[in-house]
Design a protein around this motif. Structure first.
Motif, PDB file in Angstrom:
ATOM      1  N   GLN A   1     -13.864   4.731 -78.936  1.00 22.38           N
ATOM      2  CA  GLN A   1     -12.843   4.248 -79.956  1.00 22.38           C
ATOM      3  C   GLN A   1     -13.263   2.705 -80.260  1.00 22.38           C
ATOM      4  O   GLN A   1     -13.077   2.200 -81.520  1.00 22.38           O
TER       5      GLN A   1
ATOM      6  N   SER B   1      -8.324   1.351 -96.077  1.00 19.81           N
ATOM      7  CA  SER B   1      -8.587   2.476 -95.436  1.00 19.81           C
ATOM      8  C   SER B   1      -8.361   2.668 -94.025  1.00 19.81           C
ATOM      9  O   SER B   1      -8.064   3.492 -93.342  1.00 19.81           O
TER      10      SER B   1
ATOM     11  N   ASP C   1      -5.691   4.369 -92.183  1.00 14.31           N
ATOM     12  CA  ASP C   1      -6.328   5.546 -91.488  1.00 14.31           C
ATOM     13  C   ASP C   1      -6.504   6.497 -92.729  1.00 14.31           C
ATOM     14  O   ASP C   1      -6.046   7.756 -92.327  1.00 14.31           O
TER      15      ASP C   1
ATOM     16  N   THR D   1      -8.650   8.775 -95.004  1.00 16.66           N
ATOM     17  CA  THR D   1     -10.043   9.213 -95.060  1.00 16.66           C
ATOM     18  C   THR D   1     -10.215   9.197 -96.634  1.00 16.66           C
ATOM     19  O   THR D   1     -11.379   8.845 -97.196  1.00 16.66           O
TER      20      THR D   1
ATOM     21  N   GLU E   1     -13.502   7.689 -98.685  1.00 11.40           N
ATOM     22  CA  GLU E   1     -14.510   8.342 -99.283  1.00 11.40           C
ATOM     23  C   GLU E   1     -14.808   7.480-100.805  1.00 11.40           C
ATOM     24  O   GLU E   1     -15.949   7.693-101.397  1.00 11.40           O
TER      25      GLU E   1
ATOM     26  N   THR F   1     -15.691   1.539 -93.107  1.00 12.44           N
ATOM     27  CA  THR F   1     -15.318   3.085 -92.995  1.00 12.44           C
ATOM     28  C   THR F   1     -15.788   3.853 -92.154  1.00 12.44           C
ATOM     29  O   THR F   1     -15.299   5.161 -91.990  1.00 12.44           O
TER      30      THR F   1
ATOM     31  N   ILE G   1     -13.847   6.009 -89.755  1.00 16.21           N
ATOM     32  CA  ILE G   1     -12.882   7.007 -90.407  1.00 16.21           C
ATOM     33  C   ILE G   1     -13.557   8.018 -90.787  1.00 16.21           C
ATOM     34  O   ILE G   1     -13.239   9.438 -90.747  1.00 16.21           O
ATOM     35  N   LEU G   2     -14.733   7.699 -91.488  1.00 15.78           N
ATOM     36  CA  LEU G   2     -15.644   8.882 -92.180  1.00 15.78           C
ATOM     37  C   LEU G   2     -16.060   9.845 -91.094  1.00 15.78           C
ATOM     38  O   LEU G   2     -16.361  11.264 -91.392  1.00 15.78           O
ATOM     39  N   ARG G   3     -16.386   9.314 -90.046  1.00 18.29           N
ATOM     40  CA  ARG G   3     -16.910  10.195 -88.816  1.00 18.29           C
ATOM     41  C   ARG G   3     -15.723  10.865 -87.897  1.00 18.29           C
ATOM     42  O   ARG G   3     -16.204  11.330 -86.837  1.00 18.29           O
ATOM     43  N   ASP G   4     -14.645  10.579 -88.295  1.00 22.77           N
ATOM     44  CA  ASP G   4     -13.380  11.013 -87.637  1.00 22.77           C
ATOM     45  C   ASP G   4     -13.301  10.577 -86.180  1.00 22.77           C
ATOM     46  O   ASP G   4     -13.053  11.452 -85.422  1.00 22.77           O
TER      47      ASP G   4
ATOM     48  N   ASP H   1     -11.183   8.435 -83.667  1.00 22.23           N
ATOM     49  CA  ASP H   1      -9.797   7.941 -83.631  1.00 22.23           C
ATOM     50  C   ASP H   1     -10.025   6.133 -83.702  1.00 22.23           C
ATOM     51  O   ASP H   1     -10.675   5.767 -82.920  1.00 22.23           O
ATOM     52  N   THR H   2      -9.108   5.851 -84.793  1.00 24.30           N
ATOM     53  CA  THR H   2      -9.192   4.349 -84.768  1.00 24.30           C
ATOM     54  C   THR H   2      -8.427   3.550 -83.577  1.00 24.30           C
ATOM     55  O   THR H   2      -7.269   3.815 -83.224  1.00 24.30           O
TER      56      THR H   2
END
Length: 402
Positions: free
Chosen positions: A83, A242, A246, A248, A252, A306, A309-312, A314-315
């Motif tokens: 994380q 973003s 959170d 996506t 993008e 970003t 977020i782009l790699r999914d 969890d923030t």
């Protein structure tokens, strides 16, 4: 934080238990300020402002080292490390932004000369930054920012303040008192800055007059530089938005903008090379290459923000909290059916919501309008991306849905 002496690039930095969230807030605010300072130095050909950029860059070196050490100390488990990995990415991205701004400052301080037309073109950005020194007879002298209520009254905000050659106060609050000799960084529309600058300094705000030239390829190069600057700055705003939301889709868009900047840089290089045959001293065009490269690095750094977020991934809560607690933020504003904003122009939205700037509009047909013109209409179903203080943007969110 360890004591920091201006210009001391060799200063050692030791671990201190400073909150990661507070360090991220400081880095976000400092990285945004340093870009403003760098372009302001360029616009006004100001060595003092350029030197301030380099001092802030040194300060960022300390902040990023402190943030890295504290982040690594906080990652005690595998899940925690996963994380917190995006936190390190944001720290590195903010540092790259400050380094790119430092390169812009070096163009101002160095021997390379930029065409005068670029200084006339750059103020086409949505907002302008001005450096103003408070005069002894200013009606603001001795009053607090809260008492003056500058942003609500004029739409112009004090984004930083410097007392007696001390370090910049990056996010002056309502209780900050203005004193004679204070250096203020004012940000807002050029129209709004006119009266505020005169009230602060007692002098008129001098605008940059356009400089014409008949070199077609150089004109295209200058226009491209301005577009790259606007897109890269927008990328940073959207990147932080973003992270907070959170979102996506916004991340993008940052990626798409980064690709656009890469393309613009390639075109710029071709146009400058063609223009070189039409000028007496082609060497003076080197500054355009340096400026374009620095601007492209800023958009690259925005993309790095970003990455989580782009790699999914969890923030981590500390990221969103640090972005939200920053003085200036970016909000997504939905214009609902029956909203009083529907049918209004961007100018009207700004005038009725002081302290807010609409930096992008996402239309219902999925079209994006970046840095919309003053007379662009706001329609039902649009999604606005607004930049400003949290209080001002929160009020805009409430208005849009009422």
């Amino acid at each position: 934080m360890a004591p920091f002496e201006d210009g001391d690039e060799s200063q050692s930095v030791e671990y201190e238990p400073v909150g990661v969230k507070q360090l991220l807030i400081s880095m976000k605010d400092a990285s945004e300020l340093i870009v403003d300072l760098a372009y302001s130095a360029l616009l006004h050909n100001s060595d003092p402002l350029a030197e301030e950029v380099l001092e802030l860059e040194s300060r960022m070196d300390v902040l990023q080292m402190q943030a890295r050490m504290n982040t690594l100390m906080a990652a005690r488990t595998t899940d925690g490390a996963r994380q917190l990995a995006p936190v390190l990415g944001i720290i590195g991205a903010a540092e790259k932004i400050s380094e790119a701004a430092g390169d812009i400052a070096q163009v101002v301080l160095g021997e390379e000369e930029l065409p005068g037309s670029i200084r006339a073109a750059l103020p086409e950005a949505t907002e302008v930054l001005a450096r103003a020194t408070l005069s002894s007879d200013s009606p603001y002298n001795g009053r607090t920012l809260g008492d003056i209520n500058l942003e609500t009254e004029t739409g112009v905000r004090v984004i930083a303040l410097r007392h007696d050659r001390t370090e910049w106060e990056l996010t002056p609050g309502y209780d900050t008192t203005l004193d004679e000799g204070d250096v203020l960084l004012l940000r807002g529309s050029e129209h709004g800055l006119d009266s505020v600058y005169e009230t602060v300094t007692g002098e008129r705000y001098e605008r940059n007059e356009p400089v014409d030239h008949d070199i077609t390829d150089l004109t295209r190069a200058v226009d491209t530089i301005v577009l790259m600057k606007n897109v890269s700055e927008l990328s940073v705003d959207l990147a932080y938005a973003s992270v907070l939301l959170d979102d996506t889709a916004l991340a993008e868009e940052v990626h798409a903008l980064e690709v656009e900047v890469d393309g613009l840089q390639s075109r710029l290089e071709a146009w400058v090379l063609r223009a070189a045959s039409e000028v007496t001293d082609p060497v003076r065009l080197r500054g355009l290459f340096h400026l374009a490269n620095s601007t492209e690095l800023i958009s690259d750094a925005a993309l790095e923000i970003t990455e989580g977020i782009l790699r999914d991934i969890d923030t981590h809560p500390v990221i969103a909290e640090s972005v939200k607690e920053s003085e200036i933020g970016v909000r997504r504003v939905a214009v609902e059916t029956g909203s009083p904003l529907a049918g209004e122009t961007v100018t009207t939205v700004r005038e009725t919501n002081p302290g807010v700037s609409v930096i992008a509009i996402h239309r219902v047909d999925d079209e994006w309008v970046f840095y919309p013109d003053s007379d662009d209409a706001v329609n039902e179903g649009d999604m606005l991306i607004a930049r400003g203080t949290w209080n001002a943007t929160e009020q805009l969110v409430a208005t849009a849905g009422s």
